[in-house]
Motif scaffolding. Structure first.
Motif, mmCIF file in Angstrom:
data_model
loop_
_atom_site.group_PDB
_atom_site.id
_atom_site.type_symbol
_atom_site.label_atom_id
_atom_site.label_comp_id
_atom_site.label_asym_id
_atom_site.label_seq_id
_atom_site.Cartn_x
_atom_site.Cartn_y
_atom_site.Cartn_z
ATOM 1 N N LEU A 86 0.805 -1.215 0.000
ATOM 2 C CA LEU A 86 0.000 0.000 0.000
ATOM 3 C C LEU A 86 0.842 1.272 0.000
ATOM 4 N N GLN A 87 2.119 1.149 0.290
ATOM 5 C CA GLN A 87 3.005 2.315 0.321
ATOM 6 C C GLN A 87 4.262 2.017 -0.493
ATOM 7 N N LYS A 88 4.779 3.056 -1.097
ATOM 8 C CA LYS A 88 6.021 2.973 -1.855
ATOM 9 C C LYS A 88 7.108 3.707 -1.088
ATOM 10 N N ILE A 89 8.223 3.027 -0.850
ATOM 11 C CA ILE A 89 9.323 3.649 -0.116
ATOM 12 C C ILE A 89 10.044 4.649 -1.017
ATOM 13 N N ASP A 90 10.276 5.837 -0.498
ATOM 14 C CA ASP A 90 11.153 6.803 -1.152
ATOM 15 C C ASP A 90 12.044 7.427 -0.089
ATOM 16 N N ARG A 91 12.935 8.279 -0.496
ATOM 17 C CA ARG A 91 13.939 8.802 0.426
ATOM 18 C C ARG A 91 13.316 9.691 1.503
ATOM 19 N N VAL A 92 12.334 10.491 1.126
ATOM 20 C CA VAL A 92 11.716 11.402 2.086
ATOM 21 C C VAL A 92 10.954 10.627 3.158
ATOM 22 N N LYS A 93 10.124 9.671 2.746
ATOM 23 C CA LYS A 93 9.352 8.888 3.712
ATOM 24 C C LYS A 93 10.263 8.070 4.618
ATOM 25 N N THR A 94 11.304 7.484 4.048
ATOM 26 C CA THR A 94 12.240 6.698 4.855
ATOM 27 C C THR A 94 12.905 7.565 5.914
ATOM 28 N N PHE A 95 13.294 8.781 5.521
ATOM 29 C CA PHE A 95 13.933 9.703 6.463
ATOM 30 C C PHE A 95 13.002 10.039 7.621
ATOM 31 N N ILE A 96 11.734 10.349 7.309
ATOM 32 C CA ILE A 96 10.789 10.742 8.358
ATOM 33 C C ILE A 96 10.480 9.564 9.279
#
Length: 363
Positions: A140-150
């Motif tokens: 349901l979610q795609k990992i990207d750099r911004v989300k991983t950081f938060i």
């Protein structure tokens, strides 16, 4: 003259909406805080330390009240029409949701026996990270750099807040962690089941009413498994506490349902952050729960992470996300990948609902 009167009427409507949002948010914060502190009081070993019995009372009463409201005011439960048309689908979907909700209620309230409210609140802030990881696992979610950081920010800050606890108790920690895992899993499963198409959309009151029977039966099983012969006696001795506590639980359900239908996503998330701050402050100042400076700073850092997450989720192309992308050297390719992934998510949700319906029809 007409344009001036139109502007004036729009200002009045805007002010009414702002006042309504503030009133709803304040009510949610006050009732939610009162419920948490009340449950903490009841779970004291000398009062009513039986979380399964306590939550079963709450759920049974909520089922009776909401069931009566659905008969008197059926227009408040528009989602029940879908349930009537596709009864097998919702019976198939709401049983696992009710079981997980029951486990969540039992474990989180049982944790009050061992840990302070501030410590458990520090742990709850990690729900954003836990929910994201579960959502990523099921697609349901795609990992990207911004989300991983938060997410890493939130989890690291929560761990720092937890590690500074004066009286750490492993039983309370694992009970709370189990409740949070079930809570986040239920939220993801609810999104998969109810977040797909218009055929599966559900209003909060209908959702709570449909969830109550399976949750109540699960709590009945938990009560039998954890039965204590002192429960009947304590029910009689503590009725003057249990009655207002149960009424407060019903009020919380109604206020929460109202907020979910009348407030924006950002407004609801801001209320959650404010509630956490006020609850920790009241617990530390009024109820004298010990908090280290390390925990306080880590808690504030966690709230900043939650606010960043809310901003990114509500405004995917907003200024905060663009600034974080620049800070982390993240390219726009990740944003396009996330957009492409969103379309696949919708298909996955639709196929999940269709599969559930086929399974119930074949049963």
């Amino acid at each position: 003259m007409m344009s001036r009167s139109c502007v004036t009427s729009m200002d009045v409507v805007s002010r009414i909406e702002i006042f309504e949002t503030i009133a709803l948010g304040s009510s949610l914060i006050l009732v939610s805080m009162s419920m948490i502190r009340f449950n903490k009081f009841l779970m004291h070993p000398d009062v009513f330390p039986h979380s399964s019995a306590l939550t079963m009372i709450h759920m049974t009463t909520s089922l009776v009240v909401l069931g009566s409201l659905s008969i008197v005011k059926p227009q408040w439960f528009p989602g029940m029409a879908n349930f009537t048309q596709k009864k097998e689908l919702y019976l198939h979907c709401f049983v696992p949701l009710g079981i997980m909700f029951a486990v969540t209620l039992y474990t989180i309230n049982q944790a009050y026996l061992y840990c302070s409210v501030t410590f458990l609140q520090f742990m709850k802030e990690a729900n954003v990270g836990i929910g994201f990881i579960i959502s990523w696992i099921v697609g349901l979610q795609k990992i990207d750099r911004v989300k991983t950081f938060i997410v890493l920010w939130i989890i690291t800050s929560s761990c720092a807040a937890i590690s500074g606890e004066f009286a750490f108790h492993w039983a309370g920690f694992f009970l709370q962690l189990t409740g949070q895992l079930c809570e986040c899993t239920r939220a993801v499963l609810m999104e998969m089941i109810l977040g797909g198409g218009s055929q599966s959309k559900m209003d909060p009151l209908s959702y709570t009413l449909l969830l109550a029977p399976s949750c109540m039966m699960s709590l009945l099983v938990l009560s039998a498994m954890t039965w204590d012969d002192r429960i009947p006696e304590r029910l009689i001795n503590c009725w003057h506490y249990l009655v207002p506590n149960t009424i407060l639980a019903i009020v919380l359900n109604l206020v929460l349902a109202t907020c979910l239908t009348r407030m924006t996503a950002m407004g609801f998330l801001i209320c959650g952050v404010v509630k956490d701050i006020v609850l920790v402050t009241v617990s530390a100042v009024v109820f004298r729960e010990q908090v280290r400076y390390q925990q306080l700073y880590a808690f504030l850092a966690t709230l900043v992470g939650v606010w960043l997450w809310a901003s990114v989720q509500v405004s995917p192309n907003g200024r905060i996300r663009r600034y974080l992308q620049w800070l982390l050297w993240a390219s726009d390719t990740e944003e396009r990948a996330a957009t492409e992934r969103t379309a696949l998510v919708q298909k996955a949700r639709k196929s999940f609902v269709q599969g559930s319906l086929e399974a119930t029809e074949n049963a």
